[in-house]
Design a protein around this motif. Structure first.
Motif, mmCIF file in Angstrom:
data_model
loop_
_atom_site.group_PDB
_atom_site.id
_atom_site.type_symbol
_atom_site.label_atom_id
_atom_site.label_comp_id
_atom_site.label_asym_id
_atom_site.label_seq_id
_atom_site.Cartn_x
_atom_site.Cartn_y
_atom_site.Cartn_z
ATOM 1 N N ASP A 113 111.354 48.948 38.245
ATOM 2 C CA ASP A 113 110.041 49.586 38.270
ATOM 3 C C ASP A 113 109.683 50.212 39.613
ATOM 4 O OD1 ASP A 113 109.730 47.279 39.693
ATOM 5 O OD2 ASP A 113 107.866 46.652 38.727
ATOM 6 N N MET A 115 110.260 52.877 42.875
ATOM 7 C CA MET A 115 110.802 54.205 43.121
ATOM 8 C C MET A 115 112.110 54.130 43.898
ATOM 9 S SD MET A 115 109.894 57.186 42.234
ATOM 10 C CE MET A 115 111.026 58.548 42.334
ATOM 11 N N MET A 150 106.320 52.292 39.112
ATOM 12 C CA MET A 150 106.034 53.217 38.027
ATOM 13 C C MET A 150 106.098 52.488 36.695
ATOM 14 S SD MET A 150 108.175 56.616 39.185
ATOM 15 C CE MET A 150 107.279 57.635 38.010
ATOM 16 N N ALA A 154 106.522 56.433 32.416
ATOM 17 C CA ALA A 154 106.603 57.437 33.478
ATOM 18 C C ALA A 154 108.015 57.514 34.040
ATOM 19 C CB ALA A 154 105.603 57.105 34.587
ATOM 20 N N ARG A 155 108.650 56.350 34.234
ATOM 21 C CA ARG A 155 110.032 56.328 34.730
ATOM 22 C C ARG A 155 110.952 57.092 33.780
ATOM 23 N NH1 ARG A 155 109.458 50.730 35.490
ATOM 24 N NH2 ARG A 155 111.000 50.291 33.869
ATOM 25 N N LEU A 243 99.826 60.432 40.665
ATOM 26 C CA LEU A 243 100.124 59.025 40.892
ATOM 27 C C LEU A 243 98.974 58.189 40.384
ATOM 28 C CD1 LEU A 243 101.594 59.211 44.501
ATOM 29 C CD2 LEU A 243 102.846 58.854 42.374
#
Length: 244
Positions: A113, A115, A150, A154-155, A243
């Motif tokens: 999860d 970045m 994230m 979204a990922r 974001l």
């Protein structure tokens, strides 16, 4: 004295009522917040399940249909060369299905999860796709983004957009250099992918190059895709995602 005592008692009672009312309102607000959180979480999970079902139907479903057609063609063919060609195509499609499933499972796993892990996977994918073709890759990420977390949805969309962009670059750009940048701008995550290749006219490009799919995925995340390209002047894809 009795009158003063009654007044003081009334004041104390009103204070107690006021405190009780504040406590009751606090409890109501807390319960409402919990229910609202559960509602949005449930809606988010339902949306995730809906999108997964759509991707399984659209992407893997089409690939499985192609496999079925390829196997039928191989079974009906009496020409060894055509049969080998059909089997080779089926092998490539099967490998693509395996990779798509791995990407889907990876993007949904809670251990991925941050970045930092997303960026490492993106960089490795770009290197594997571009460097064997002699394309010089420069990959940069803003250090403060590495700790960003994230949501699975979204990922998944971000990674699939990235893969589509890198694949297009590898297939069509005919470039010598490619630059990939991830940075933060005004509460937005910005992904820039540029090359020094032959470019194209976005207005004349058909949907088969994946631009429509990338734009739709960006829109699902509340963002947008901007394409800057011209013949013989390279291409820059600019993803801008909020974001949360």
């Amino acid at each position: 004295v009795q009158s003063d005592f009654q007044i003081q008692s009334l004041v104390v009672e009103r204070q107690r009522l006021g405190i009780g009312l504040l406590v009751a309102l606090g409890l109501i607000a807390a319960l409402a917040g919990i229910r609202l959180y559960r509602y949005y979480r449930t809606r988010s999970m339902l949306q995730l399940r809906t999108n997964l079902a759509r991707d399984l139907h659209d992407d893997l479903g089409s690939e499985m249909s192609a496999l079925a057609l390829g196997s039928f063609a191989a079974a009906q063919s009496d020409n060894p060369d055509r049969m080998r060609q059909a089997l080779a195509g089926m092998a490539a499609q099967t490998q693509q299905m395996v990779e798509d499933m791995r990407d889907m499972v990876w993007s949904l796993h809670p251990d991925n999860d941050t970045m930092e892990k997303m960026s490492a996977r993106m960089q490795q994918y770009a290197a594997d796709a571009l460097e064997p073709q002699g394309i010089e890759l420069r990959y940069e990420i803003q250090p403060e983004l590495l700790s960003l977390k994230m949501e699975p949805e979204a990922r998944r969309h971000l990674y699939l957009m990235f893969k589509e962009a890198v694949n297009n670059l590898a297939r069509y750009a005919r470039c010598r250099k490619a630059d990939i940048h991830l940075k933060k701008e005004h509460a937005h995550l910005v992904l820039l992918i540029s090359d020094d290749g032959i470019g194209f006219d976005p207005a004349l490009t058909h949907s088969g190059n994946g631009l429509r799919n990338m734009a739709e995925r960006a829109a699902l995340l509340g963002g947008q895709l901007d394409v800057n390209s011209a013949q013989q002047n390279g291409t820059t894809l600019h993803f801008r995602l909020p974001l949360r």
